[in-house]
Enzyme design. Structure first.
Site, PDB file in Angstrom:
ATOM      1  N   GLY A   1       0.831  -1.196   0.000  1.00 20.16           N
ATOM      2  CA  GLY A   1       0.000   0.000   0.000  1.00 20.16           C
ATOM      3  C   GLY A   1       0.862   1.242   0.000  1.00 20.16           C
ATOM      4  O   GLY A   1       1.998   1.222   0.483  1.00 20.16           O
TER       5      GLY A   1
ATOM      6  N   GLN B   1       2.899   9.950   1.285  1.00 20.34           N
ATOM      7  CA  GLN B   1       4.201   9.272   1.369  1.00 20.34           C
ATOM      8  C   GLN B   1       5.127   9.659   0.223  1.00 20.34           C
ATOM      9  O   GLN B   1       6.335   9.444   0.310  1.00 20.34           O
ATOM     10  CB  GLN B   1       4.018   7.747   1.384  1.00 20.34           C
ATOM     11  CG  GLN B   1       3.393   7.237   2.668  1.00 20.34           C
ATOM     12  CD  GLN B   1       3.256   5.730   2.633  1.00 20.34           C
ATOM     13  OE1 GLN B   1       2.279   5.200   2.106  1.00 20.34           O
ATOM     14  NE2 GLN B   1       4.249   5.030   3.154  1.00 20.34           N
TER      15      GLN B   1
ATOM     16  N   CYS C   1       5.648  -0.406   7.227  1.00 21.43           N
ATOM     17  CA  CYS C   1       5.331   0.741   6.378  1.00 21.43           C
ATOM     18  C   CYS C   1       6.586   1.146   5.599  1.00 21.43           C
ATOM     19  O   CYS C   1       7.679   1.174   6.164  1.00 21.43           O
ATOM     20  CB  CYS C   1       4.872   1.894   7.267  1.00 21.43           C
ATOM     21  SG  CYS C   1       4.506   3.413   6.374  1.00 21.43           S
ATOM     22  N   LEU C   2       6.402   1.465   4.334  1.00 18.31           N
ATOM     23  CA  LEU C   2       7.541   1.872   3.512  1.00 18.31           C
ATOM     24  C   LEU C   2       8.192   3.153   4.053  1.00 18.31           C
ATOM     25  O   LEU C   2       9.353   3.413   3.787  1.00 18.31           O
ATOM     26  CB  LEU C   2       7.109   2.089   2.057  1.00 18.31           C
ATOM     27  CG  LEU C   2       6.637   0.839   1.313  1.00 18.31           C
ATOM     28  CD1 LEU C   2       6.169   1.209  -0.085  1.00 18.31           C
ATOM     29  CD2 LEU C   2       7.730  -0.223   1.254  1.00 18.31           C
TER      30      LEU C   2
ATOM     31  N   HIS D   1      -4.591   1.245   7.366  1.00 15.01           N
ATOM     32  CA  HIS D   1      -3.234   1.799   7.426  1.00 15.01           C
ATOM     33  C   HIS D   1      -3.092   2.990   6.478  1.00 15.01           C
ATOM     34  O   HIS D   1      -2.551   4.039   6.852  1.00 15.01           O
ATOM     35  CB  HIS D   1      -2.238   0.685   7.075  1.00 15.01           C
ATOM     36  CG  HIS D   1      -0.803   1.097   7.071  1.00 15.01           C
ATOM     37  ND1 HIS D   1       0.120   0.605   7.975  1.00 15.01           N
ATOM     38  CD2 HIS D   1      -0.124   1.949   6.269  1.00 15.01           C
ATOM     39  CE1 HIS D   1       1.304   1.157   7.728  1.00 15.01           C
ATOM     40  NE2 HIS D   1       1.187   1.966   6.686  1.00 15.01           N
ATOM     41  N   GLU D   2      -3.611   2.846   5.251  1.00 15.04           N
ATOM     42  CA  GLU D   2      -3.466   3.923   4.260  1.00 15.04           C
ATOM     43  C   GLU D   2      -4.354   5.118   4.592  1.00 15.04           C
ATOM     44  O   GLU D   2      -3.954   6.269   4.408  1.00 15.04           O
ATOM     45  CB  GLU D   2      -3.759   3.401   2.851  1.00 15.04           C
ATOM     46  CG  GLU D   2      -2.849   2.258   2.377  1.00 15.04           C
ATOM     47  CD  GLU D   2      -1.370   2.504   2.620  1.00 15.04           C
ATOM     48  OE1 GLU D   2      -0.913   3.661   2.528  1.00 15.04           O
ATOM     49  OE2 GLU D   2      -0.655   1.531   2.922  1.00 15.04           O
TER      50      GLU D   2
ATOM     51  N   HIS E   1      -2.649   7.262   7.019  1.00 15.02           N
ATOM     52  CA  HIS E   1      -1.640   8.151   6.414  1.00 15.02           C
ATOM     53  C   HIS E   1      -2.273   9.482   5.987  1.00 15.02           C
ATOM     54  O   HIS E   1      -1.639  10.529   6.065  1.00 15.02           O
ATOM     55  CB  HIS E   1      -1.016   7.502   5.173  1.00 15.02           C
ATOM     56  CG  HIS E   1       0.164   6.623   5.465  1.00 15.02           C
ATOM     57  ND1 HIS E   1       1.308   7.082   6.072  1.00 15.02           N
ATOM     58  CD2 HIS E   1       0.389   5.308   5.210  1.00 15.02           C
ATOM     59  CE1 HIS E   1       2.180   6.077   6.185  1.00 15.02           C
ATOM     60  NE2 HIS E   1       1.643   4.987   5.672  1.00 15.02           N
TER      61      HIS E   1
HETATM   62 NI    NI Z   1       2.463   3.094   5.510  1.00 16.69          NI
END
Ligand code: NI
Length: 163
Positions: A46, A51, A100-101, A142-143, A146
């Protein structure tokens, strides 16, 4: 398409609330295409627009099961583009590991609903609705976090540094 730089946790932009998308135009399509490429390049499931430094409410999610070459048929693709997503229903509770990236090298145990339903728009401005359980439900939550400037490490029960 182009790879974009993925911001990491110390970047203030990740802490800001993203604004709604109001123009379903070529710029949005380009952003989404770039997000897909950037996410795939980083092997993520995701990615949210903030991000990559764009404070707009747009996310991409790919929870297609990995093809290990053993299945008789390739898995059904499970790819979602959600613009201005709103979680309208959540049920159940799970406690599972996530990462998470934007927070490389860290995993954490996070409480999430087991099932969620989200309404959103596609890149053309058509209203859509997606229901998910398990990995998809977790990724949606999660997204969407963000987009509110929340990282999983803020809400995790515990975090662990990967060695
Ligand atoms: Ni993330």
């Amino acid at each position: 398409m182009a790879l974009r730089n993925i911001l990491t946790e110390e970047d203030e932009l990740l802490r800001k609330k993203s604004r709604e998308v109001t123009s379903f135009d070529d710029r949005l399509a380009e952003l989404l295409d770039d997000m897909w490429e950037t996410m795939a390049g980083a092997s993520g499931v995701g990615l949210a627009a903030p991000q990559v430094g764009i404070l707009r409410r747009a996310v991409v999610i790919d929870v297609t099961p990995p093809d290990n070459g053993e299945a008789e048929r390739p898995a059904e693709p499970a790819r979602y583009e959600l613009i201005n997503p709103v979680i309208v229903l959540s049920e159940g509770k799970t406690l599972e590991s996530e990462g998470c990236l934007s927070v490389p090298g860290i995993t954490g145990m996070v409480k999430r609903p087991e099932r969620v339903k989200v309404t959103a728009f596609d890149r053309n401005g058509n209203e859509i609705s997606v229901e998910g359980t398990g990995m998809l439900a977790k990724a949606i939550c999660h997204e969407v976090d963000h987009l509110e400037g929340v990282l999983f490490t803020d809400i995790a029960d515990s975090v662990e540094t990967l060695s």
